[in-house]
Design a protein around this motif. Structure first.
Motif, mmCIF file in Angstrom:
data_model
loop_
_atom_site.group_PDB
_atom_site.id
_atom_site.type_symbol
_atom_site.label_atom_id
_atom_site.label_comp_id
_atom_site.label_asym_id
_atom_site.label_seq_id
_atom_site.Cartn_x
_atom_site.Cartn_y
_atom_site.Cartn_z
ATOM 1 N N CYS A 1 -5.310 4.005 -2.083
ATOM 2 C CA CYS A 1 -5.755 3.026 -1.072
ATOM 3 C C CYS A 1 -4.632 2.694 -0.114
ATOM 4 C CB CYS A 1 -6.604 1.952 -1.804
ATOM 5 S SG CYS A 1 -8.032 2.057 -2.619
ATOM 6 N N ALA A 2 -3.383 2.303 -0.877
ATOM 7 C CA ALA A 2 -2.444 2.073 0.194
ATOM 8 C C ALA A 2 -1.989 3.160 0.893
ATOM 9 C CB ALA A 2 -1.135 1.547 -0.938
ATOM 10 N N ARG A 3 -2.042 4.306 0.538
ATOM 11 C CA ARG A 3 -1.490 5.401 1.456
ATOM 12 C C ARG A 3 -2.491 5.962 2.157
ATOM 13 N NH1 ARG A 3 0.946 9.332 -3.589
ATOM 14 N NH2 ARG A 3 2.938 8.480 -3.458
ATOM 15 N N ASN A 4 -3.813 5.734 1.887
ATOM 16 C CA ASN A 4 -4.914 6.685 2.971
ATOM 17 C C ASN A 4 -5.856 5.532 3.837
ATOM 18 O OD1 ASN A 4 -3.785 8.995 1.909
ATOM 19 N ND2 ASN A 4 -5.164 8.948 0.149
ATOM 20 N N LEU A 5 -5.820 4.281 3.471
ATOM 21 C CA LEU A 5 -6.764 3.446 4.056
ATOM 22 C C LEU A 5 -5.950 3.259 5.678
ATOM 23 C CD1 LEU A 5 -8.016 0.784 1.713
ATOM 24 C CD2 LEU A 5 -9.324 2.459 2.669
ATOM 25 N N LYS A 6 -6.664 3.350 6.504
ATOM 26 C CA LYS A 6 -6.316 3.633 7.905
ATOM 27 C C LYS A 6 -6.021 1.865 8.358
ATOM 28 C CE LYS A 6 -6.687 8.136 8.321
ATOM 29 N NZ LYS A 6 -6.492 8.600 7.065
ATOM 30 N N ASN A 7 -6.409 1.051 7.757
ATOM 31 C CA ASN A 7 -6.464 -0.235 8.231
ATOM 32 C C ASN A 7 -5.069 -1.008 7.500
ATOM 33 O OD1 ASN A 7 -6.646 -3.409 7.465
ATOM 34 N ND2 ASN A 7 -8.692 -2.861 8.714
ATOM 35 N N GLU A 8 -4.368 -1.295 8.473
ATOM 36 C CA GLU A 8 -2.789 -1.609 7.927
ATOM 37 C C GLU A 8 -2.735 -2.846 6.923
ATOM 38 O OE1 GLU A 8 1.655 -2.593 9.555
ATOM 39 O OE2 GLU A 8 -0.143 -2.196 11.092
ATOM 40 N N ARG A 9 -3.523 -4.002 7.236
ATOM 41 C CA ARG A 9 -3.814 -5.155 6.248
ATOM 42 C C ARG A 9 -4.116 -4.791 4.958
ATOM 43 N NH1 ARG A 9 -6.946 -10.282 7.141
ATOM 44 N NH2 ARG A 9 -8.257 -9.212 8.263
ATOM 45 N N LEU A 10 -5.184 -3.867 4.907
ATOM 46 C CA LEU A 10 -5.502 -3.527 3.649
ATOM 47 C C LEU A 10 -4.370 -2.616 2.943
ATOM 48 C CD1 LEU A 10 -9.316 -2.320 4.261
ATOM 49 C CD2 LEU A 10 -8.547 -4.001 2.850
ATOM 50 N N SER A 11 -3.945 -1.580 3.599
ATOM 51 C CA SER A 11 -2.868 -0.869 2.944
ATOM 52 C C SER A 11 -1.834 -1.585 2.673
ATOM 53 C CB SER A 11 -2.419 0.358 4.161
ATOM 54 O OG SER A 11 -1.411 0.888 3.799
ATOM 55 N N ASP A 12 -1.340 -2.555 3.333
ATOM 56 C CA ASP A 12 -0.282 -3.414 2.940
ATOM 57 C C ASP A 12 -0.338 -3.996 1.555
ATOM 58 O OD1 ASP A 12 1.152 -2.477 4.934
ATOM 59 O OD2 ASP A 12 1.489 -4.289 6.239
ATOM 60 N N GLU B 1 -10.076 10.768 1.043
ATOM 61 C CA GLU B 1 -9.591 12.252 1.221
ATOM 62 C C GLU B 1 -8.375 12.583 0.159
ATOM 63 O OE1 GLU B 1 -8.260 12.912 5.255
ATOM 64 O OE2 GLU B 1 -9.887 11.845 6.140
ATOM 65 N N VAL B 2 -8.774 12.378 -0.939
ATOM 66 C CA VAL B 2 -8.080 12.484 -2.259
ATOM 67 C C VAL B 2 -8.916 13.582 -3.081
ATOM 68 C CG1 VAL B 2 -6.821 11.452 -4.259
ATOM 69 C CG2 VAL B 2 -6.938 10.178 -2.025
ATOM 70 N N SER B 3 -8.386 14.854 -3.469
ATOM 71 C CA SER B 3 -9.297 15.636 -4.392
ATOM 72 C C SER B 3 -9.066 15.055 -5.448
ATOM 73 C CB SER B 3 -8.549 16.734 -4.427
ATOM 74 O OG SER B 3 -7.594 17.131 -5.011
ATOM 75 N N GLN B 4 -10.342 15.274 -6.439
ATOM 76 C CA GLN B 4 -10.401 14.557 -7.947
ATOM 77 C C GLN B 4 -9.252 15.504 -8.713
ATOM 78 O OE1 GLN B 4 -14.481 15.166 -9.502
ATOM 79 N NE2 GLN B 4 -15.198 14.414 -7.845
#
Ligand SMILES: [Fe+2]
Ligand SMILES: [Fe+2]
Length: 252
Positions: A155-166, A228-231
């Motif tokens: 989630c930290a690496r791939n969410l495009k929303n900066e607040r969520l990612s941080d 976008e993370v493969s299993q």
């Protein structure tokens, strides 16, 4: 993107791993982390891609329940150790998990989702954890901690929303420390066990871990796909983290 922070847990060297568990050192860490914690609030709407919104809410709802547990049994078992400093560490550890639950609840609301009151995966973990004493509780707890840390990292690496990612980056740092804290404790408890016994524990623990990870990727496949993370990649990450934790906890 995962960032370091003022309260980033220390990275342990092999030398550290060879020293015995120090509840006082961990208490210092937990108190320091509490003091330096950035209070994140998600009171307004959050926007993420429409395809990801629903599966992410669904995954976060499950984690939110897991982070909410009161830890009654863990506290009871910790009390039996008759080490008040360790008890304080467990108390602060649970408070950190509750702060994660609060943050996740706010995120879910800001994403326009509802909280759920129970989920079968949480029930299974609770029943397994209560089966025996403190060590069993921690072995099972660590499975959830490791899988959670790996998911929050994506989630930290791939969410495009900066607040969520941080925010997920901060939670990941907490989870890394939680894994180290519990592994450190187990290592001191188990170091005197004969090596074949420690290997037997490893195989039993690894079997449960891989079974739980497989169930997890199936249950959370839509969120992983949305991130976008493969299993396969997710399972590899879980496996690497598990092996590092197991060799630390079991001194193998
Ligand atoms: Fe947590
Ligand atoms: Fe945790």
């Amino acid at each position: 993107m995962l960032k370091t922070s003022a309260h980033c847990p220390q990275t342990y060297t092999k030398e550290d791993a060879d020293t015995s568990f120090s509840a006082a050192r961990w208490l210092e860490y937990f108190l320091d982390n509490k003091q330096n914690r950035t209070v994140t609030q998600f009171s307004d709407d959050l926007s993420i891609s429409q395809e990801l919104q629903e599966p992410l809410i669904r995954s976060l709802q499950r984690f939110q329940i897991g982070e909410t547990g009161e830890g009654k049994h863990l506290k009871k078992f910790a009390k039996e150790k008759k080490d008040p400093i360790y008890e304080q560490c467990i108390d602060l550890f649970l408070k950190e998990e509750h702060s994660h639950a609060r943050i996740l609840a706010e995120m879910i609301a800001a994403l326009d989702g509802n909280l759920i009151t129970w989920h079968w995966s949480d029930l299974v973990f609770i029943l397994l954890r209560r089966a025996l004493g403190l060590k069993t509780e921690i072995f099972i707890l660590l499975i959830a901690e490791i899988v959670g840390k790996c998911f929050y990292l994506q989630c930290a690496r791939n969410l495009k929303n900066e607040r969520l990612s941080d925010t997920f980056s901060v939670i990941v740092l907490d989870e890394i420390a939680h894994v180290e804290f519990h592994c450190d404790f187990l290592r001191t408890e188990l170091i005197t066990y004969p090596q074949p016994v420690r290997y037997a524990i490893y195989w039993a623990w690894a079997t449960l871990f891989y079974a739980a990870s497989l169930v997890f990727v199936l249950d959370h496949r839509l969120a992983l796909a949305g991130l976008e993370v493969s299993q396969r990649k997710f399972l590899d990450d879980c496996s690497t983290t598990f092996h590092r934790a197991a060799s630390r906890a079991l001194a193998i």
